[in-house]
Design a protein around this motif. Sequence first.
Motif, PDB file in Angstrom:
ATOM      1  N   UNK A   1      80.567  66.002  51.218  1.00  0.00           N
ATOM      2  CA  UNK A   1      80.616  64.766  50.176  1.00  0.00           C
ATOM      3  C   UNK A   1      80.032  63.379  51.470  1.00  0.00           C
ATOM      4  N   UNK A   2      81.380  63.486  53.181  1.00  0.00           N
ATOM      5  CA  UNK A   2      80.790  62.765  54.396  1.00  0.00           C
ATOM      6  C   UNK A   2      79.391  63.266  54.575  1.00  0.00           C
ATOM      7  N   UNK A   3      78.995  64.383  54.612  1.00  0.00           N
ATOM      8  CA  UNK A   3      77.714  64.362  54.556  1.00  0.00           C
ATOM      9  C   UNK A   3      76.354  63.750  53.857  1.00  0.00           C
ATOM     10  N   UNK A   4      76.338  64.164  52.634  1.00  0.00           N
ATOM     11  CA  UNK A   4      75.171  63.231  51.765  1.00  0.00           C
ATOM     12  C   UNK A   4      75.768  61.538  52.317  1.00  0.00           C
ATOM     13  N   UNK A   5      76.998  61.065  52.181  1.00  0.00           N
ATOM     14  CA  UNK A   5      76.968  60.059  52.769  1.00  0.00           C
ATOM     15  C   UNK A   5      76.108  59.496  54.198  1.00  0.00           C
ATOM     16  N   UNK A   6      76.693  60.356  54.898  1.00  0.00           N
ATOM     17  CA  UNK A   6      75.894  59.857  56.336  1.00  0.00           C
ATOM     18  C   UNK A   6      74.547  60.553  56.532  1.00  0.00           C
ATOM     19  N   UNK A   7      74.479  61.803  55.680  1.00  0.00           N
ATOM     20  CA  UNK A   7      72.874  61.603  55.456  1.00  0.00           C
ATOM     21  C   UNK A   7      72.496  61.818  54.143  1.00  0.00           C
ATOM     22  N   UNK A   8      71.983  60.554  53.670  1.00  0.00           N
ATOM     23  CA  UNK A   8      72.452  60.213  52.438  1.00  0.00           C
ATOM     24  C   UNK A   8      70.306  60.514  51.386  1.00  0.00           C
ATOM     25  N   UNK A   9      69.436  60.404  52.779  1.00  0.00           N
ATOM     26  CA  UNK A   9      68.279  61.236  51.687  1.00  0.00           C
ATOM     27  C   UNK A   9      68.129  61.896  50.572  1.00  0.00           C
ATOM     28  N   UNK A  10      68.693  62.923  49.773  1.00  0.00           N
ATOM     29  CA  UNK A  10      69.094  63.444  48.795  1.00  0.00           C
ATOM     30  C   UNK A  10      69.682  62.634  47.929  1.00  0.00           C
ATOM     31  N   UNK A  11      71.035  61.727  47.971  1.00  0.00           N
ATOM     32  CA  UNK A  11      70.793  60.740  47.242  1.00  0.00           C
ATOM     33  C   UNK A  11      70.526  59.348  46.935  1.00  0.00           C
ATOM     34  N   UNK A  12      69.493  59.265  48.449  1.00  0.00           N
ATOM     35  CA  UNK A  12      68.461  57.789  47.456  1.00  0.00           C
ATOM     36  C   UNK A  12      67.924  58.281  47.135  1.00  0.00           C
ATOM     37  N   UNK A  13      66.990  59.740  46.757  1.00  0.00           N
ATOM     38  CA  UNK A  13      65.898  59.788  46.087  1.00  0.00           C
ATOM     39  C   UNK A  13      66.610  60.286  44.559  1.00  0.00           C
ATOM     40  N   UNK A  14      67.461  60.751  44.726  1.00  0.00           N
ATOM     41  CA  UNK A  14      68.607  60.232  43.239  1.00  0.00           C
ATOM     42  C   UNK A  14      68.414  59.182  42.515  1.00  0.00           C
ATOM     43  N   UNK A  15      69.009  58.469  43.209  1.00  0.00           N
ATOM     44  CA  UNK A  15      69.230  56.804  43.000  1.00  0.00           C
ATOM     45  C   UNK A  15      68.026  56.164  42.585  1.00  0.00           C
TER      46      UNK A  15
ATOM     47  N   UNK B   1      78.308  59.535  39.929  1.00  0.00           N
ATOM     48  CA  UNK B   1      78.965  59.627  40.184  1.00  0.00           C
ATOM     49  C   UNK B   1      78.370  57.748  40.834  1.00  0.00           C
ATOM     50  N   UNK B   2      77.505  57.283  41.726  1.00  0.00           N
ATOM     51  CA  UNK B   2      77.523  56.393  41.840  1.00  0.00           C
ATOM     52  C   UNK B   2      76.010  55.415  41.093  1.00  0.00           C
ATOM     53  N   UNK B   3      75.263  56.595  40.727  1.00  0.00           N
ATOM     54  CA  UNK B   3      74.772  56.180  39.522  1.00  0.00           C
ATOM     55  C   UNK B   3      74.804  55.525  38.547  1.00  0.00           C
TER      56      UNK B   3
ATOM     57  N   UNK C   1      72.051  77.580  41.407  1.00  0.00           N
ATOM     58  CA  UNK C   1      72.033  77.455  43.072  1.00  0.00           C
ATOM     59  C   UNK C   1      72.291  76.095  43.670  1.00  0.00           C
ATOM     60  N   UNK C   2      72.719  75.108  43.076  1.00  0.00           N
ATOM     61  CA  UNK C   2      72.292  74.219  43.729  1.00  0.00           C
ATOM     62  C   UNK C   2      73.830  73.821  44.866  1.00  0.00           C
ATOM     63  N   UNK C   3      73.029  71.935  45.147  1.00  0.00           N
ATOM     64  CA  UNK C   3      74.172  71.170  45.679  1.00  0.00           C
ATOM     65  C   UNK C   3      75.181  70.696  44.163  1.00  0.00           C
ATOM     66  N   UNK C   4      75.990  71.444  44.452  1.00  0.00           N
ATOM     67  CA  UNK C   4      77.017  70.458  43.768  1.00  0.00           C
ATOM     68  C   UNK C   4      77.607  69.624  43.789  1.00  0.00           C
ATOM     69  N   UNK C   5      77.819  68.748  45.008  1.00  0.00           N
ATOM     70  CA  UNK C   5      78.514  67.807  45.786  1.00  0.00           C
ATOM     71  C   UNK C   5      77.467  66.346  45.709  1.00  0.00           C
ATOM     72  N   UNK C   6      76.058  67.590  45.814  1.00  0.00           N
ATOM     73  CA  UNK C   6      75.037  66.054  46.063  1.00  0.00           C
ATOM     74  C   UNK C   6      74.804  65.729  44.550  1.00  0.00           C
ATOM     75  N   UNK C   7      75.297  66.694  43.629  1.00  0.00           N
ATOM     76  CA  UNK C   7      74.961  66.336  41.668  1.00  0.00           C
ATOM     77  C   UNK C   7      76.067  65.431  41.590  1.00  0.00           C
TER      78      UNK C   7
END
Length: 366
Positions: free
Chosen positions: A65-79, A138-140, A127-133
Motif C-alpha cells: 500500500x505504501x508503494x502505491x501511495x508513494x508511486x500513485x500513477x496506477x491509483x490516479x488512473x483508476x480514480x 477504498x479511495x474511490x 494475477x493482477x496487483x491485488x493491493x492496487x485493487x
Amino acid sequence: MNLRVPTAWFLSGNRSDSNYTVGVNNTVVGFQESEDLRIAHDVITNSILVLIILGMGCGITLDQFKLHLRRPTGVAIGLLSQTVVLPFASFALAHSLGLETEAAVGMMVMGVTPCGMMSTVFSYWVDGDVSLSFTISILSTLLAFGTIPLNLLIYSGSWTDKQFVIPYSSILVLVGMTTMPLLLGIFIRWRLPKVASVILKIGSYAGILLVALSLVMLSVLYPFMYWASWKIYIAAISYPYISFMFGYVVSALFKMENFRRRTIALETGMQNFTLCFAILEASFSHVTSDVMSVFPLLYGVNVRTAGFVFVGIYKFMEKYGPKPVLTEEAHHLKHANNHRESFRLEDQQTSKGFLDSEAAEENGES
C-alpha cells in the motif's frame, strides 16, 4: 434492495403508469419478490464478500500500500476513470442510445458509484496487483462522499431535476466492510503466513461461489430485468467492456506493467451496483426506483459475465499466446497466490522496492 414490480415502462408496447400494465399481447405483468429469500440472499452474499476480502487481504502487505501511495500513477488512473471518465461515458452512452428517462437515470446513477469489491478477486484470478485493487476501491469509496453528488449535479439535469438523497451511512458501511477484514487478513499474513495462504485460497473459491450465487439469485429474485428493451441490453452489455478497454488502454499509455493494467481495467469496469440501488431507493418512490433499477440489475449480471470473459481471455493468452517478460515484482506477485514460501520472497521484494524508492527520493532531494 426491495423491488416489487417489473419495469413495465421499459418494455415495448403501451403502458399504464397507474397499474403497471404492459401492452404485450394485452398481458398484465406483475411480480412480487420473496422477502425471506431476499434477506437470505443479502446476508449470505455479504458474509461471503467479507470472507473474500479477508482472503485477499491475506495475500498483501502494508508495504505494498505504501508503494502505491508513494508511486500513485496506477491509483490516479483508476480514480480518474471512476470519478471523471465513467460518469461522462454513462451520460454520453445514455444520450446516444436515446434511453427513456427512467433507464437513463438508472444508468447515470450506476456510472457515478465507486468500484465494487468483487473487482479484487477478479484481479487475483488474472494475477493482477491485488493491493492496487484494494487501494483504488477504498479511495474511490471514500471520495464518493463528494464525487457522487457532484457528478449527479452535473449530469442528471438532462433527465430529472430531482434532488438525489445520498445514503452516506451506506458508504460508511461499505468502507467498514472493506477495511476491517482487509486489515485482519494483513495481520494474519504477518503473524501466521501458513494460515494466510490457506485463507487466501478459500477466499478465491468463495469468489467463484459468490459470482455463481449472485447470478442465480438475481435471476430468481428479479426475472423482470430480462424483459428490458434492446437499448438497455446494448447499454448493459457494452458498458463493462467499454470500461475495461478504457482502463487498460490508459494504463498502457502511462506504461504501467501488464499485471497492473489488468487490475486497473477491472477496477474501471466493475461498479458497486448495490450502492446504486441504495441511492435510487432513497431518492425516488418505490414505483419509480423499481423502474430505474432495471439497468443496474442487468448490468450486475453482465459485469460478472464480462469479468469471467476477461479472466478467460487472460488464461488463454497465458497458455497459448506469446510469453511476456515478467518483472521481478510481477513474478513474485503471481506465484505468491500458489506457494506459501513465496510469501517470504514477495515480502522481501516489496520491502526492498519501498526502501529503494525512499533512498532514490532522498538522493534526489540532496
